[in-house]
Design a protein around this motif. Structure first.
Motif, PDB file in Angstrom:
ATOM      1  N   ASN A  68       0.930  -1.190  -0.047  1.00 27.17           N
ATOM      2  CA  ASN A  68       0.027   0.038  -0.096  1.00 27.17           C
ATOM      3  C   ASN A  68       0.687   1.403   0.105  1.00 27.17           C
ATOM      4  OD1 ASN A  68       0.811   0.740   2.766  1.00 27.17           O
ATOM      5  ND2 ASN A  68      -0.712  -0.987   3.396  1.00 27.17           N
ATOM      6  N   SER A  69       0.203   2.418   0.073  1.00 31.30           N
ATOM      7  CA  SER A  69       0.879   3.686  -0.189  1.00 31.30           C
ATOM      8  C   SER A  69       1.638   3.761   0.940  1.00 31.30           C
ATOM      9  CB  SER A  69      -0.194   4.729  -0.230  1.00 31.30           C
ATOM     10  OG  SER A  69      -1.141   4.859   0.704  1.00 31.30           O
ATOM     11  N   ASP A  70       1.382   3.418   2.204  1.00 26.86           N
ATOM     12  CA  ASP A  70       2.418   3.674   3.386  1.00 26.86           C
ATOM     13  C   ASP A  70       3.415   2.696   3.182  1.00 26.86           C
ATOM     14  OD1 ASP A  70       0.213   5.438   4.545  1.00 26.86           O
ATOM     15  OD2 ASP A  70      -0.233   4.090   6.271  1.00 26.86           O
ATOM     16  N   ASN A  71       3.455   1.568   2.642  1.00 32.42           N
ATOM     17  CA  ASN A  71       4.651   0.631   2.615  1.00 32.42           C
ATOM     18  C   ASN A  71       5.627   1.508   1.601  1.00 32.42           C
ATOM     19  OD1 ASN A  71       2.616  -2.213   2.548  1.00 32.42           O
ATOM     20  ND2 ASN A  71       3.395  -1.224   4.387  1.00 32.42           N
ATOM     21  N   ILE A  72       5.053   2.220   0.564  1.00 32.60           N
ATOM     22  CA  ILE A  72       5.999   2.672  -0.324  1.00 32.60           C
ATOM     23  C   ILE A  72       6.645   3.913   0.287  1.00 32.60           C
ATOM     24  CG2 ILE A  72       5.918   4.200  -2.393  1.00 32.60           C
ATOM     25  CD1 ILE A  72       5.451   1.117  -3.028  1.00 32.60           C
ATOM     26  N   HIS A  73       5.990   4.561   1.097  1.00 36.66           N
ATOM     27  CA  HIS A  73       6.527   5.900   1.642  1.00 36.66           C
ATOM     28  C   HIS A  73       7.578   5.149   2.729  1.00 36.66           C
ATOM     29  CE1 HIS A  73       6.783   9.758   3.798  1.00 36.66           C
ATOM     30  NE2 HIS A  73       6.596   9.105   4.715  1.00 36.66           N
ATOM     31  N   MET A  74       7.196   4.278   3.606  1.00 32.40           N
ATOM     32  CA  MET A  74       8.183   3.845   4.386  1.00 32.40           C
ATOM     33  C   MET A  74       9.427   3.502   4.067  1.00 32.40           C
ATOM     34  SD  MET A  74       9.390   3.472   7.486  1.00 32.40           S
ATOM     35  CE  MET A  74       8.123   3.153   8.831  1.00 32.40           C
ATOM     36  N   ALA A  75       9.290   2.362   2.770  1.00 32.04           N
ATOM     37  CA  ALA A  75      10.622   2.096   2.186  1.00 32.04           C
ATOM     38  C   ALA A  75      11.405   3.027   1.629  1.00 32.04           C
ATOM     39  CB  ALA A  75       9.933   1.174   0.901  1.00 32.04           C
ATOM     40  N   ARG A  76      11.074   4.066   1.009  1.00 31.41           N
ATOM     41  CA  ARG A  76      11.726   5.326   0.551  1.00 31.41           C
ATOM     42  C   ARG A  76      12.379   5.963   1.755  1.00 31.41           C
ATOM     43  NH1 ARG A  76       7.225   6.918  -3.990  1.00 31.41           N
ATOM     44  NH2 ARG A  76       8.057   5.499  -5.604  1.00 31.41           N
ATOM     45  N   GLU A  77      11.631   6.184   2.936  1.00 30.83           N
ATOM     46  CA  GLU A  77      12.157   6.821   3.987  1.00 30.83           C
ATOM     47  C   GLU A  77      13.403   6.021   4.473  1.00 30.83           C
ATOM     48  OE1 GLU A  77      11.129   8.793   8.360  1.00 30.83           O
ATOM     49  OE2 GLU A  77       9.590   7.866   7.159  1.00 30.83           O
ATOM     50  N   ILE A  78      13.165   4.759   4.626  1.00 29.48           N
ATOM     51  CA  ILE A  78      14.256   3.780   4.896  1.00 29.48           C
ATOM     52  C   ILE A  78      15.595   3.816   3.967  1.00 29.48           C
ATOM     53  CG2 ILE A  78      14.731   1.188   4.963  1.00 29.48           C
ATOM     54  CD1 ILE A  78      11.925   0.887   5.818  1.00 29.48           C
ATOM     55  N   ARG A  79      15.132   3.973   2.804  1.00 26.05           N
ATOM     56  CA  ARG A  79      16.447   3.961   1.899  1.00 26.05           C
ATOM     57  C   ARG A  79      17.472   5.151   2.146  1.00 26.05           C
ATOM     58  NH1 ARG A  79      19.858   0.529  -0.035  1.00 26.05           N
ATOM     59  NH2 ARG A  79      20.867   1.699   1.397  1.00 26.05           N
ATOM     60  N   LEU A  80      16.712   6.434   2.416  1.00 29.44           N
ATOM     61  CA  LEU A  80      17.028   7.656   2.484  1.00 29.44           C
ATOM     62  C   LEU A  80      17.859   7.914   3.695  1.00 29.44           C
ATOM     63  CD1 LEU A  80      14.291  10.176   1.381  1.00 29.44           C
ATOM     64  CD2 LEU A  80      16.598   9.693   0.294  1.00 29.44           C
ATOM     65  N   LYS A  81      17.549   6.968   4.810  1.00 29.19           N
ATOM     66  CA  LYS A  81      18.056   6.992   6.076  1.00 29.19           C
ATOM     67  C   LYS A  81      18.871   5.864   6.671  1.00 29.19           C
ATOM     68  CE  LYS A  81      14.505  10.038   7.836  1.00 29.19           C
ATOM     69  NZ  LYS A  81      13.358  10.248   9.097  1.00 29.19           N
ATOM     70  N   SER A  82      19.231   4.977   5.762  1.00 29.09           N
ATOM     71  CA  SER A  82      19.892   3.559   5.885  1.00 29.09           C
ATOM     72  C   SER A  82      21.108   3.452   5.072  1.00 29.09           C
ATOM     73  CB  SER A  82      19.038   2.453   5.939  1.00 29.09           C
ATOM     74  OG  SER A  82      17.887   2.460   6.783  1.00 29.09           O
ATOM     75  N   LYS A  83      22.232   3.091   6.007  1.00 29.32           N
ATOM     76  CA  LYS A  83      23.504   2.718   4.884  1.00 29.32           C
ATOM     77  C   LYS A  83      23.065   1.469   4.224  1.00 29.32           C
ATOM     78  CE  LYS A  83      26.347   5.354   8.009  1.00 29.32           C
ATOM     79  NZ  LYS A  83      27.246   5.125   9.252  1.00 29.32           N
TER      80      LYS A  83
END
Length: 181
Positions: A68-83
């Motif tokens: 869902n849209s929340d999963n997409i938002h969270m995945a993108r945030e994870i990628r931005l903030k994770s090595k």
């Protein structure tokens, strides 16, 4: 892999569209969970009451597919903030069980499953994240660094992969641990 201001690596775990089996397998490290926590600061996880995904995460284990849209938002945030981002389990890697809904028309799912099905009607649509037309494995949404297969991955597989990553070593699972399942 420790950060410059702290001697411990920063570890996050995230649960997207899945069953929480991968997190249960992580907890099945038993006594080794204490050893793992000696190596890391757990900065985000469904097993901890942390509301906001933090900056500067060294390793993030992502369980589940993007549904869902929340999963997409969270995945993108994870990628931005994770090595380093790990597709944690078969749902994150292939879509697995959540992906079974890809044969259905997304516009009919809520009515067929809830309104016309055995369960109660869902809350008003405004309170729910928008379902994606198709369930996506994590790598179709963001770049992934490591794939940790299994449904769920065994505690031994998790231990070998995570401790290798924390040491800055490549994840090299034994041959019998490289396949799904």
């Amino acid at each position: 892999m420790a950060t410059s201001t702290n001697s411990k690596a920063r570890l996050a775990t995230v649960w997207l569209g899945g069953c929480a089996g991968c997190h249960m397998s992580l907890l099945d490290l038993d006594e080794r969970i204490v050893d793992l926590l000696a190596l890391v600061d757990l900065v985000y996880s469904p097993v901890a009451d942390i509301k906001k995904f933090p900056e500067g995460v060294d390793v993030t284990l992502v369980e589940g597919a993007c549904c869902n849209s929340d999963n997409i938002h969270m995945a993108r945030e994870i990628r931005l903030k994770s090595k380093q981002v790990v597709s944690f389990g078969d749902c994150a890697i292939t879509g697995n069980v959540p992906g079974m809904r890809n044969r259905l028309k997304v516009e009919n799912i809520l009515s067929e499953v809830y309104a016309d099905g055995p369960g109660p009607a869902p809350p008003a649509q405004g309170g729910l994240p928008v379902l994606l037309a198709k369930v996506l494995p994590l790598h179709q949404v963001i770049p992934v660094d490591v794939y940790l297969p299994g449904c769920p991955p065994s505690p031994e597989r998790i231990w070998l992969a995570v401790t290798a990553m924390l040491k800055g070593e490549p994840v090299e699972l034994p041959a019998e641990m490289r396949t799904l399942g």
